[in-house]
Motif scaffolding. Structure first.
Motif, PDB file in Angstrom:
ATOM      1  N   ASP A   1       0.865  -1.177   0.000  1.00  0.00           N
ATOM      2  CA  ASP A   1       0.000   0.000   0.000  1.00  0.00           C
ATOM      3  C   ASP A   1       0.905   1.231   0.000  1.00  0.00           C
ATOM      4  N   LEU A   2       0.416   2.349  -0.486  1.00  0.00           N
ATOM      5  CA  LEU A   2       1.227   3.567  -0.503  1.00  0.00           C
ATOM      6  C   LEU A   2       0.980   4.454   0.705  1.00  0.00           C
ATOM      7  N   LYS A   3      -0.269   4.540   1.125  1.00  0.00           N
ATOM      8  CA  LYS A   3      -0.601   5.396   2.264  1.00  0.00           C
ATOM      9  C   LYS A   3      -0.505   4.568   3.536  1.00  0.00           C
ATOM     10  N   LEU A   4       0.643   4.687   4.191  1.00  0.00           N
ATOM     11  CA  LEU A   4       0.935   3.921   5.396  1.00  0.00           C
ATOM     12  C   LEU A   4       1.357   4.872   6.512  1.00  0.00           C
ATOM     13  N   PRO A   5       1.097   4.481   7.752  1.00  0.00           N
ATOM     14  CA  PRO A   5       1.597   5.300   8.859  1.00  0.00           C
ATOM     15  C   PRO A   5       3.116   5.177   8.991  1.00  0.00           C
ATOM     16  N   TYR A   6       3.744   6.203   9.479  1.00  0.00           N
ATOM     17  CA  TYR A   6       5.178   6.269   9.797  1.00  0.00           C
ATOM     18  C   TYR A   6       6.054   6.391   8.553  1.00  0.00           C
ATOM     19  N   VAL A   7       6.011   5.411   7.660  1.00  0.00           N
ATOM     20  CA  VAL A   7       6.831   5.440   6.441  1.00  0.00           C
ATOM     21  C   VAL A   7       5.917   5.086   5.272  1.00  0.00           C
ATOM     22  N   ASP A   8       5.798   6.004   4.312  1.00  0.00           N
ATOM     23  CA  ASP A   8       4.868   5.731   3.210  1.00  0.00           C
ATOM     24  C   ASP A   8       5.438   4.717   2.211  1.00  0.00           C
ATOM     25  N   GLY A   9       4.554   4.184   1.383  1.00  0.00           N
ATOM     26  CA  GLY A   9       4.936   3.171   0.414  1.00  0.00           C
ATOM     27  C   GLY A   9       5.934   3.650  -0.623  1.00  0.00           C
ATOM     28  N   PHE A  10       5.896   4.925  -0.985  1.00  0.00           N
ATOM     29  CA  PHE A  10       6.879   5.457  -1.925  1.00  0.00           C
ATOM     30  C   PHE A  10       8.291   5.319  -1.354  1.00  0.00           C
ATOM     31  N   THR A  11       8.437   5.661  -0.086  1.00  0.00           N
ATOM     32  CA  THR A  11       9.737   5.544   0.574  1.00  0.00           C
ATOM     33  C   THR A  11      10.183   4.092   0.632  1.00  0.00           C
ATOM     34  N   LEU A  12       9.246   3.186   0.907  1.00  0.00           N
ATOM     35  CA  LEU A  12       9.594   1.762   0.957  1.00  0.00           C
ATOM     36  C   LEU A  12      10.036   1.245  -0.407  1.00  0.00           C
ATOM     37  N   LEU A  13       9.364   1.683  -1.465  1.00  0.00           N
ATOM     38  CA  LEU A  13       9.791   1.296  -2.820  1.00  0.00           C
ATOM     39  C   LEU A  13      11.210   1.786  -3.091  1.00  0.00           C
TER      40      LEU A  13
ATOM     41  N   ALA B   1       5.193   5.799  -8.454  1.00  0.00           N
ATOM     42  CA  ALA B   1       5.419   4.421  -8.003  1.00  0.00           C
ATOM     43  C   ALA B   1       6.148   3.613  -9.078  1.00  0.00           C
ATOM     44  N   MET B   2       5.773   3.795 -10.320  1.00  0.00           N
ATOM     45  CA  MET B   2       6.432   3.063 -11.408  1.00  0.00           C
ATOM     46  C   MET B   2       7.892   3.503 -11.541  1.00  0.00           C
ATOM     47  N   MET B   3       8.163   4.788 -11.379  1.00  0.00           N
ATOM     48  CA  MET B   3       9.543   5.279 -11.433  1.00  0.00           C
ATOM     49  C   MET B   3      10.379   4.709 -10.293  1.00  0.00           C
ATOM     50  N   LEU B   4       9.729   4.410  -9.171  1.00  0.00           N
ATOM     51  CA  LEU B   4      10.434   3.870  -8.011  1.00  0.00           C
ATOM     52  C   LEU B   4      10.541   2.348  -8.045  1.00  0.00           C
ATOM     53  N   GLY B   5      10.102   1.746  -9.143  1.00  0.00           N
ATOM     54  CA  GLY B   5      10.359   0.326  -9.322  1.00  0.00           C
ATOM     55  C   GLY B   5       9.195  -0.624  -9.185  1.00  0.00           C
ATOM     56  N   CYS B   6       7.992  -0.130  -8.930  1.00  0.00           N
ATOM     57  CA  CYS B   6       6.881  -1.075  -8.848  1.00  0.00           C
ATOM     58  C   CYS B   6       6.568  -1.584 -10.254  1.00  0.00           C
ATOM     59  N   LEU B   7       6.193  -2.842 -10.337  1.00  0.00           N
ATOM     60  CA  LEU B   7       5.934  -3.463 -11.636  1.00  0.00           C
ATOM     61  C   LEU B   7       4.492  -3.314 -12.079  1.00  0.00           C
ATOM     62  N   HIS B   8       3.587  -3.298 -11.114  1.00  0.00           N
ATOM     63  CA  HIS B   8       2.162  -3.154 -11.406  1.00  0.00           C
ATOM     64  C   HIS B   8       1.560  -2.235 -10.361  1.00  0.00           C
ATOM     65  N   TYR B   9       0.610  -1.434 -10.806  1.00  0.00           N
ATOM     66  CA  TYR B   9      -0.076  -0.498  -9.921  1.00  0.00           C
ATOM     67  C   TYR B   9      -1.551  -0.833  -9.982  1.00  0.00           C
TER      68      TYR B   9
END
Length: 138
Positions: free
Chosen positions: A65-77, A105-113
């Protein structure tokens, strides 16, 4: 003949999936459904322990998921892409349906959105294609 079949089951690879979802019911649904499909599933309610869990279990796939508490999904990607485990495929499951979020998200490496809610059968197809999985459909 029975011995040969049971040996094949023991040696078959069980794919590990790490699911990072802050919504309790959504996370539980994903976990139960993926386990029914035969995957070994690990779940996190937020991103604080993400890289430590990745290092510990080395998943075959990340559902994020992208909207997460503490550390967002973009940062995790971004962390995943900059790590030793950059080749682990990531599928984003998000309520964000706008193009800027998808592009980022795609620029950060996710394969499917995948925009939530999504039919589980569609998600299953994506997961199987990423894992080259021959497991049967439900």
């Amino acid at each position: 003949m029975i011995g040969q079949n049971s040996r094949a089951l023991v040696t078959a690879k069980t794919h590990r999936i790490l699911c990072v979802e802050d919504d309790d019911s959504g996370r539980q649904l994903l976990q139960e459904w993926l386990e029914l499909l035969g995957y070994e599933v690990f779940c996190l309610p937020d991103g604080r322990e993400f890289m430590a869990v990745v290092a510990d279990i080395v998943p075959d796939l990340v559902l994020l998921d992208l909207k997460l508490p503490y550390v967002d999904g973009f940062t995790l990607l971004e962390q995943l892409q900059q790590s030793h485990w950059h080749s682990i495929p990531a599928i984003v499951l998000s309520a964000y349906s706008l193009k800027p979020e998808r592009d980022r998200a795609m620029m950060l490496g996710c394969l499917h959105y995948v925009v939530k809610p999504t039919p589980l059968e569609s998600l299953q197809t994506l997961i199987q294609s990423e894992l080259a999985d021959d497991s049967p459909t439900l």
